[in-house]
Motif scaffolding. Sequence first.
Motif, mmCIF file in Angstrom:
data_model
loop_
_atom_site.group_PDB
_atom_site.id
_atom_site.type_symbol
_atom_site.label_atom_id
_atom_site.label_comp_id
_atom_site.label_asym_id
_atom_site.label_seq_id
_atom_site.Cartn_x
_atom_site.Cartn_y
_atom_site.Cartn_z
ATOM 1 N N LYS A 131 3.809 -10.311 -2.963
ATOM 2 C CA LYS A 131 3.820 -8.965 -2.554
ATOM 3 C C LYS A 131 2.700 -8.116 -3.470
ATOM 4 O O LYS A 131 2.033 -7.420 -3.020
ATOM 5 C CB LYS A 131 5.236 -8.418 -2.698
ATOM 6 N N THR A 156 -0.611 -9.523 -2.732
ATOM 7 C CA THR A 156 -1.234 -9.171 -1.216
ATOM 8 C C THR A 156 -1.690 -7.613 -1.510
ATOM 9 O O THR A 156 -2.676 -7.116 -0.940
ATOM 10 C CB THR A 156 0.127 -9.181 -0.276
ATOM 11 N N ARG A 157 -0.946 -6.746 -2.056
ATOM 12 C CA ARG A 157 -1.324 -5.358 -2.034
ATOM 13 C C ARG A 157 -2.574 -4.943 -2.934
ATOM 14 O O ARG A 157 -3.294 -4.083 -2.573
ATOM 15 C CB ARG A 157 -0.173 -4.684 -2.807
ATOM 16 N N CYS A 205 7.272 -11.635 3.683
ATOM 17 C CA CYS A 205 6.242 -11.692 2.707
ATOM 18 C C CYS A 205 5.177 -12.233 3.294
ATOM 19 O O CYS A 205 3.822 -12.090 3.464
ATOM 20 C CB CYS A 205 6.570 -11.604 1.470
ATOM 21 N N THR A 247 3.728 -10.947 6.389
ATOM 22 C CA THR A 247 2.591 -9.789 6.135
ATOM 23 C C THR A 247 1.354 -10.313 5.663
ATOM 24 O O THR A 247 0.309 -9.924 6.133
ATOM 25 C CB THR A 247 3.048 -9.002 5.003
ATOM 26 N N ARG A 306 -0.930 -11.976 8.466
ATOM 27 C CA ARG A 306 -1.495 -10.741 9.287
ATOM 28 C C ARG A 306 -2.446 -10.053 8.438
ATOM 29 O O ARG A 306 -3.559 -9.768 9.183
ATOM 30 C CB ARG A 306 -0.500 -9.750 9.868
ATOM 31 N N ALA A 307 -2.383 -10.073 7.367
ATOM 32 C CA ALA A 307 -3.369 -9.387 6.523
ATOM 33 C C ALA A 307 -4.728 -10.128 6.388
ATOM 34 O O ALA A 307 -5.722 -9.723 6.284
ATOM 35 C CB ALA A 307 -2.858 -8.939 4.970
#
Length: 426
Positions: free
Chosen positions: A239, A242-243, A290, A293, A296-297
Amino acid sequence: MSTSGTERVNEMFYDLAHCNEDKQKQIIEEMNKQFDDVILKNNYFPFTKELFNKIDKMIEDKKLSMENTVILLKCIGYCNALKNMDVDFYFSELRERVEKMIIEKDKEKEEKDEKFLIEICECYLFLNDISHSKLLSICVPRLLKAASKKEENEEAQKGVEMALLALSSIHFFEYVKKELFLDEISEIIQSNQEHRNLTHLAYQSAWRFFLYRFIHDQELKDVVVDELFFVEEATKELKELTRSVNWKAGEGEGKETKEEQIIIIWLNTLINCYDICELCCEGNAELVACVVTLCRASNVHCSEICHRAINLLGAMISRKSACVSDIVGKGAFDVVLEKIQQPTLDYNITRRCLEFLWNFSDRLRDEAGHKADEANFEMLKRKILEKLEEEGYEDITRSFREVSPFFDEGYGTFLNDSDVNFFVNI
């Protein structure tokens, strides 16, 4: 690597043999930058047996000092650990020299040589596909000791990162005695959970080293899952990573940031844990969310991440490491359908989507009648199978079953473009 980049690296290797020690250090520093700028961005340079033999000959002829050799090998090893490049070190004469040196330095037990011994151990683990047990018994305790340092300055953190990254390069088929690592690696992981004193790469490396020992000792599962909370920590790290990535930056340029490289390493480690190491943990809903996400990112310039993310979801559904309700509820089923319908889909992602659908439909059939709340499960199963049939994916997975025995990724046979078009448009 571009032709000009390849030529430049070759020139630098040639220059090493024709200059003094100080100039060699400058060239090696320039090489390191070249590796960072070019090789780590999805490009290529072959580190052949012949090249390592040339380095060995330079040492023999006293044209290259061992100090500079270590710096050079660590540069190559660091890149290899991040990108898994074409490195043919094992069959070289230099590997034999390095092994003898580690054994000799270990016998001397002089404190002044400890730093050099740690560095030569790092080189050995970074570059070897196969390590001898005697060498592992020397390298592992020393690198764990180096990785246990608590100083928080940048230089110390980099040293810890290098030690753990080298340890994580020990292949999962290598056996390491539990008494050599268990207490120390557990303490390193627990310390980071309390103080967050490791870099993302160092922490991932600590986990990867530990998890790859699990394949030889199933009793480690209690420590991995129940004491060190592997799934929760992996989810937390993914997470945060990814951010930290700007997913739109550099789109289409075929480049990866260091954070993206660490994400790929995490995904590969998780795939191995659920698939090869057979670490089956029930639940994992937050990890599924997670990974969805992340899938998709990721976009065109990081299709490798998308490929690995879908591969991981497939491994989790195949090994029953995630509940069907979580796979559906957290969006994994939907994201696979989204990806497989993209017109620019590459064959690696297509294959993983098909494998996911194959395993998912099998899982639905296998679990029929085994759920406590059978009525709700049957309703969910019917809804999903109807959607698969409406979209034509039941026909696709049926066709995929018929041809899949004829190609195998491990032997280098892949779906070609016409196969991809057939399965997507069937």
